[in-house]
Design an enzyme around this catalytic site. Structure first.
Site, short mmCIF file in Angstrom:
data_model
loop_
_atom_site.label_atom_id
_atom_site.label_comp_id
_atom_site.label_asym_id
_atom_site.label_seq_id
_atom_site.Cartn_x
_atom_site.Cartn_y
_atom_site.Cartn_z
N TYR A 143 52.65 39.25 53.81
CA TYR A 143 51.79 38.75 54.88
C TYR A 143 50.70 37.82 54.35
CZ TYR A 143 53.43 41.47 58.88
OH TYR A 143 54.17 41.97 59.92
N LYS A 199 62.28 48.26 48.07
CA LYS A 199 63.60 47.76 47.69
C LYS A 199 63.57 47.53 46.18
CE LYS A 199 66.76 46.15 49.78
NZ LYS A 199 68.16 46.70 49.89
N ASP A 232 66.13 50.03 53.37
CA ASP A 232 67.27 49.90 54.30
C ASP A 232 67.87 51.28 54.59
OD1 ASP A 232 68.12 50.00 51.64
OD2 ASP A 232 69.86 48.70 51.96
N ASP A 256 55.91 47.23 58.95
CA ASP A 256 55.94 46.59 60.27
C ASP A 256 57.25 46.93 60.97
OD1 ASP A 256 55.12 44.80 62.34
OD2 ASP A 256 56.48 43.30 61.50
N ASP A 260 58.14 50.05 64.03
CA ASP A 260 58.67 49.75 65.36
C ASP A 260 59.89 50.63 65.65
OD1 ASP A 260 56.81 47.84 66.08
OD2 ASP A 260 58.32 46.39 66.74
C1 IPM Z 1 51.93 44.83 64.27
C2 IPM Z 1 52.26 43.47 64.81
C3 IPM Z 1 51.54 42.44 63.97
C4 IPM Z 1 52.10 42.50 62.57
C5 IPM Z 1 51.57 41.01 64.53
C6 IPM Z 1 51.04 40.95 65.95
C7 IPM Z 1 50.84 40.05 63.65
O1 IPM Z 1 53.64 43.28 64.84
O2 IPM Z 1 50.74 45.18 64.22
O3 IPM Z 1 52.85 45.55 63.90
O4 IPM Z 1 53.14 41.90 62.28
O5 IPM Z 1 51.49 43.16 61.73
MG MG Z 2 54.77 45.00 64.33
#
Ligand code: IPM
Ligand code: MG
Length: 375
Positions: A143, A199, A232, A256, A260
């Site tokens: 990032y 990884k 993975d 990240d 999710d």
């Molecule tokens: C998160 C989001 C952010 C990230 C974006 C909005 C920059 O996806 O907080 O997970 O990628 O960190």
């Molecule tokens: Mg995210």
């Protein structure tokens, strides 16, 4: 002496202001009923800040965030801002807060509420009782790594299109050790198990990650059970048998993605809070920002449909991690559980078995009523 808790609220864009409106009511409840001395300021972030100042986070707002005991953020972004230059996109405001406050440990719990086990895309018996905590490194890795950019690929006539895009995955041992310590500390207060994901089979930064996490374990937390997994495989294990995990520690990008996936195991993104913590300050509190995992959901913004629970539970995390008000946090979480058990549902939680439909504010009413009933 009563302690003062200075909160900076940044509602942001889309459904951010609506869900934060319910959090403000919860804060007022704790002030009025528990005598907690919250001082609340509000400011702009993301597209809302861009509209006002031409930047997704002004220097003044950044300074207020640094001075606050904790920052509560709603959500940033929306289609209206897609055309903006990368450097002023709403997300840059959030990334600046994370970086300049040095919020290196991002805590993303994925907890399956009993009343909602049917909402998961996995079978209820696989997710019932799920309670995992992803600790994502938040201020380094790909990032923020340099060099980065899009350049002309000179001297390479074979490259059709003639450009190259570059990002750098870079971690120092110190960056890995500090987030590993956060994960081990948290594990001691839960199931005492950490699984570290990288990884190491293809990335040198992954080899370093594995070695440093192991070093922190062996030297400082030998009592905690530690395992390592390629990321993975970790993604696959998360959907195969998620309850094998307690705390997962991983880097910024894998965190990240994996968070999710873990979020969706629980059935609704509208339920999940997060905390981003930095170093402990002179007053004994960590630098901290709390935000729901869900985004700004522009498609339903302004209609009173959004689920405020993730944002309210983010405030519960603030009570626990910034203000050492564990009892208040427990009470707030229990109130949310009881409201869900009663079948009260915002639109995102409305399944085939029905329930009592409520608006964003209606969910706020129910949670406040349960808080008062439990008080
Ligand atoms: C998160 C989001 C952010 C990230 C974006 C909005 C920059 O996806 O907080 O997970 O990628 O960190
Ligand atoms: Mg995210």
């Amino acid at each position: 002496m009563t302690q003062t808790y200075n909160l900076l609220i940044l509602p942001g864009d889309g459904i951010g202001p609506e869900v934060m409106g319910q959090v403000v009511r919860v804060i007022d409840w704790f002030r009025d009923n528990r005598g907690l001395d919250f001082r609340v300021e509000q400011d702009l972030v993301g597209g809302a800040a861009y509209d006002a100042h031409g930047k997704p986070l002004s220097d003044e707002t950044m300074a207020r965030a640094q001075a606050a005991d904790a920052v509560l953020l709603g959500a940033v972004g929306g289609p209206k801002y897609d055309v903006l230059d990368f450097s002023v996109k709403p997300e840059r405001g959030l990334l600046r807060l994370r970086k300049e406050m040095d919020l290196f440990a991002n805590l993303r719990p994925a907890q399956c509420f009993d009343a909602l086990a049917d909402f998961s895309s996995l079978k209820p018996e696989i997710v019932a009782g799920l309670d995992i905590l992803i600790v994502r490194e938040l201020t380094s890795g790909v990032y923020f790594g340099e060099p980065r950019g899009i350049h002309a690929d000179d001297n390479n006539p074979e490259n059709e299109g003639g450009r190259v895009g570059i990002n750098t995955q870079r971690y120092t041992s110190g960056e890995i050790r500090r987030v590993a310590r956060s994960a081990f500390e948290l594990a001691r207060r839960r199931g005492n198990k950490v699984c570290s994901m990288e990884k190491a089979n293809v990335m040198e930064s992954g080899i370093l990650w594995r070695e440093e996490v192991q070093w922190v374990h062996d030297n400082e937390y030998p009592d905690v059970e530690l395992s390592h997994m390629y990321a993975d495989n970790g993604a696959m294990q998360l959907v195969r048998n998620p309850r094998q995990f307690d705390v997962i520690v991983t880097d910024n990008l894998f965190g990240d993605i994996l968070s999710d996936a873990a979020a969706m195991l629980t059935g609704s993104l509208g339920m999940l809070p997060s905390a981003s913590l930095g170093a402990v300050m002179a007053n004994g509190r960590p630098k901290a920002l709390y935000e729901p995992v869900h985004g700004s959901a522009p498609d339903i913004a302004g209609q009173g449909k959004a689920n405020p629970i993730a944002c309210i539970l983010s405030f519960a995390m603030a009570l626990r991690y910034s203000f050492d008000q564990g009892q208040a946090a427990d009470d707030l979480e229990a109130a949310v559980q009881r409201v869900l058990a009663k079948g009260v549902r915002t639109a995102d939680l409305m399944g085939p078995e029905g329930g009592t439909p409520v608006s964003t504010a209606g969910m706020g009413d129910e949670i406040l009523a349960e808080l008062s009933a439990g008080a």
